[in-house]
Design an enzyme around this catalytic site. Sequence first.
Site, PDB file in Angstrom:
ATOM      1  CG  ASN A 189      -6.476  -0.436   1.163  1.00  0.00           C
ATOM      2  OD1 ASN A 189      -6.251   0.136   0.081  1.00  0.00           O
ATOM      3  ND2 ASN A 189      -5.902  -0.991   2.119  1.00  0.00           N
ATOM      4  CG  HIS A 210      -2.949   3.842   2.203  1.00  0.00           C
ATOM      5  ND1 HIS A 210      -3.556   3.495   0.963  1.00  0.00           N
ATOM      6  CD2 HIS A 210      -3.070   2.709   3.000  1.00  0.00           C
ATOM      7  CE1 HIS A 210      -3.760   2.339   1.061  1.00  0.00           C
ATOM      8  NE2 HIS A 210      -3.517   1.635   2.059  1.00  0.00           N
ATOM      9  CB  CYS A 244      -0.923  -0.143   1.032  1.00  0.00           C
ATOM     10  SG  CYS A 244      -2.217  -1.242   0.856  1.00  0.00           S
TER      11      CYS A 244
HETATM   12  C1  LIG Z   1      -9.765  -5.214   9.610  1.00  0.00           C
HETATM   13  C2  LIG Z   1     -10.385  -4.160  10.714  1.00  0.00           C
HETATM   14  C3  LIG Z   1     -11.325  -3.438   9.956  1.00  0.00           C
HETATM   15  C4  LIG Z   1     -10.854  -4.940  11.612  1.00  0.00           C
HETATM   16  O1  LIG Z   1     -11.384  -4.002  12.740  1.00  0.00           O
HETATM   17  P1  LIG Z   1     -11.107  -4.423  14.174  1.00  0.00           P
HETATM   18  O2  LIG Z   1     -11.894  -3.297  15.123  1.00  0.00           O
HETATM   19  O3  LIG Z   1      -9.627  -4.543  14.323  1.00  0.00           O
HETATM   20  O4  LIG Z   1     -11.859  -5.791  14.421  1.00  0.00           O
HETATM   21  P2  LIG Z   1     -11.133  -7.085  15.148  1.00  0.00           P
HETATM   22  O5  LIG Z   1     -10.656  -7.782  13.886  1.00  0.00           O
HETATM   23  O6  LIG Z   1     -10.743  -6.980  16.165  1.00  0.00           O
HETATM   24  O7  LIG Z   1     -12.513  -7.891  15.126  1.00  0.00           O
HETATM   25  C5  LIG Z   1     -13.733  -7.725  16.013  1.00  0.00           C
HETATM   26  C6  LIG Z   1     -14.677  -8.414  16.145  1.00  0.00           C
HETATM   27  O8  LIG Z   1     -15.588  -8.345  14.681  1.00  0.00           O
HETATM   28  C7  LIG Z   1     -15.483  -9.560  13.993  1.00  0.00           C
HETATM   29  N1  LIG Z   1     -15.596  -9.103  12.685  1.00  0.00           N
HETATM   30  C8  LIG Z   1     -14.329  -9.060  11.860  1.00  0.00           C
HETATM   31  N2  LIG Z   1     -14.706  -8.513  10.633  1.00  0.00           N
HETATM   32  C9  LIG Z   1     -16.286  -8.605  10.578  1.00  0.00           C
HETATM   33  C10 LIG Z   1     -16.785  -8.356   9.512  1.00  0.00           C
HETATM   34  N3  LIG Z   1     -16.562  -7.704   8.258  1.00  0.00           N
HETATM   35  N4  LIG Z   1     -18.293  -7.943  10.033  1.00  0.00           N
HETATM   36  C11 LIG Z   1     -18.625  -8.256  11.106  1.00  0.00           C
HETATM   37  N5  LIG Z   1     -17.707  -8.755  12.071  1.00  0.00           N
HETATM   38  C12 LIG Z   1     -16.717  -8.892  11.845  1.00  0.00           C
HETATM   39  C13 LIG Z   1     -14.360 -10.256  14.489  1.00  0.00           C
HETATM   40  O9  LIG Z   1     -14.671 -11.560  14.296  1.00  0.00           O
HETATM   41  C14 LIG Z   1     -14.266  -9.936  15.952  1.00  0.00           C
HETATM   42  O10 LIG Z   1     -15.202 -10.669  16.602  1.00  0.00           O
HETATM   43  P3  LIG Z   1     -15.074 -11.173  18.042  1.00  0.00           P
HETATM   44  O11 LIG Z   1     -14.612  -9.968  18.995  1.00  0.00           O
HETATM   45  O12 LIG Z   1     -16.238 -12.025  18.619  1.00  0.00           O
HETATM   46  O13 LIG Z   1     -13.822 -12.135  17.936  1.00  0.00           O
HETATM   47  C15 LIG Z   1      -9.411  -3.439  11.146  1.00  0.00           C
HETATM   48  O14 LIG Z   1      -8.534  -4.192  11.847  1.00  0.00           O
HETATM   49  C16 LIG Z   1      -8.409  -2.563  10.172  1.00  0.00           C
HETATM   50  O15 LIG Z   1      -8.754  -1.858   9.407  1.00  0.00           O
HETATM   51  N6  LIG Z   1      -7.083  -3.264  10.243  1.00  0.00           N
HETATM   52  C17 LIG Z   1      -6.146  -2.510   9.099  1.00  0.00           C
HETATM   53  C18 LIG Z   1      -6.462  -2.891   7.778  1.00  0.00           C
HETATM   54  C19 LIG Z   1      -5.561  -2.226   6.890  1.00  0.00           C
HETATM   55  O16 LIG Z   1      -5.332  -1.135   6.989  1.00  0.00           O
HETATM   56  N7  LIG Z   1      -5.150  -3.041   5.803  1.00  0.00           N
HETATM   57  C20 LIG Z   1      -4.332  -2.597   4.851  1.00  0.00           C
HETATM   58  C21 LIG Z   1      -3.360  -2.068   5.323  1.00  0.00           C
HETATM   59  S1  LIG Z   1      -2.702  -0.824   4.187  1.00  0.00           S
END
Ligand SMILES: CC(C)(COP(=O)(O)OP(=O)(O)OC[C@H]1O[C@@H](n2cnc3c(N)ncnc32)[C@H](O)[C@@H]1OP(=O)(O)O)[C@@H](O)C(=O)NCCC(=O)NCCS
Length: 331
Positions: free
Chosen positions: A286, A256, A116
């Site tokens: 993204n 980004h 990214c």
């Molecule tokens: C992916 C992302 C949105 C997830 O958000 P988060 O707040 O970290 O969520 P978590 O992964 O901790 O999951 C929280 C809960 O939501 C659930 N969950 C994950 N994806 C889900 C979805 N699409 N819909 C509903 N629930 C979801 C998980 O299973 C978890 O449940 P649990 O608490 O019962 O285990 C976030 O981590 C993120 O944006 N990460 C960086 C992504 C990024 O920038 N990537 C590219 C790099 S350039």
Amino acid sequence: MSKITAAITGVGAYVPEYRLTNQILETMVDTNDEWITTRTGIKERRILKEEGKGTSFLAIKAAQDLIDKKGIDPKDIELVIVATATPDMKAASTAAFTATHIGAINAFSFDLEAACSSFLFGMSVASSYIESGKYKNVLLIGADKNSSFINYKDRATCIIFGDGAGAVLFEPNHEGLGLQDEILRSNGEGREFLQATYGGSSYPITADTFNEGKHYVFQEGRTVFKNAVFNMADVTERILERNNLTNDDISWLAAHQANKRIIEATASRVSLEPAKVMMNIHKYGNTTSATLPLLLHDYESQLKKGDKIIFAAFGGGFTWGSIYLKWAYNS
Ligand SMILES: CC(C)(COP(=O)(O)OP(=O)(O)OC[C@H]1O[C@@H](n2cnc3c(N)ncnc32)[C@H](O)[C@@H]1OP(=O)(O)O)[C@@H](O)C(=O)NCCC(=O)NCCS
């Protein structure tokens, strides 16, 4: 003679027609619009559906948009860089195919891959060619067809990524506009948290790994999130300090578009008001290498000559950085 700086002198963009909305995703995986919106800020992403069309299709469209808008002769372009994490093919350069298709027949070309951060690092590379005095027209394209390696059964990744492309032209400037400073970094220890494991040289795809979906992108979201917030905010703060800039001096933050909360955390670290924070993640998700040029495209009409823009990115690898640039033209 005054020092040559490298300025962006034009912007083009392209996103595919098809909109993959949160409502459609609700029918594909166990998720919902409210969760996606509050956790990421994304409402829809564009997907390139047509078979046989890869990243070069997006890159060519974005470059063509720029060429038409600026009325440039593609034969004058000397270098075409395609920043991408999803090249058309192994072994064959996506940039070479793109350059030839837009009529840049006098250019040399290459792909640049830093996940990214590809476009951000590409800005540094393109600028260096211009600052050297050897080249006068460098086309930098950020393009990704992320849908080609997303598992649409994995709710942790399929809600985030979209397809798109943006292109900018770098030219020499003698008024001190363009790229001013950069802080670019990488840390290979981050690789395990965001990768498509199979399909590269370490682990070629086999029938078994294909059936298990191991060629798709895997992400440990929480770790990536924490590192993105910390590192993007850190370099952004440092580049302001190093250039004696306060939040009042900054016209725009172009960060980004990976997650609205990451962007807001970066803005808040340098006390930047929301009106100065470029944001279009709700429309495209993204798009990896395309997020920064798509921001420039969407905000181009609001940008003024001399505007001080801070770019910031974070991506797989890990890779990250920040660039300080003075905008060179009024639309
Ligand atoms: C992916 C992302 C949105 C997830 O958000 P988060 O707040 O970290 O969520 P978590 O992964 O901790 O999951 C929280 C809960 O939501 C659930 N969950 C994950 N994806 C889900 C979805 N699409 N819909 C509903 N629930 C979801 C998980 O299973 C978890 O449940 P649990 O608490 O019962 O285990 C976030 O981590 C993120 O944006 N990460 C960086 C992504 C990024 O920038 N990537 C590219 C790099 S350039």
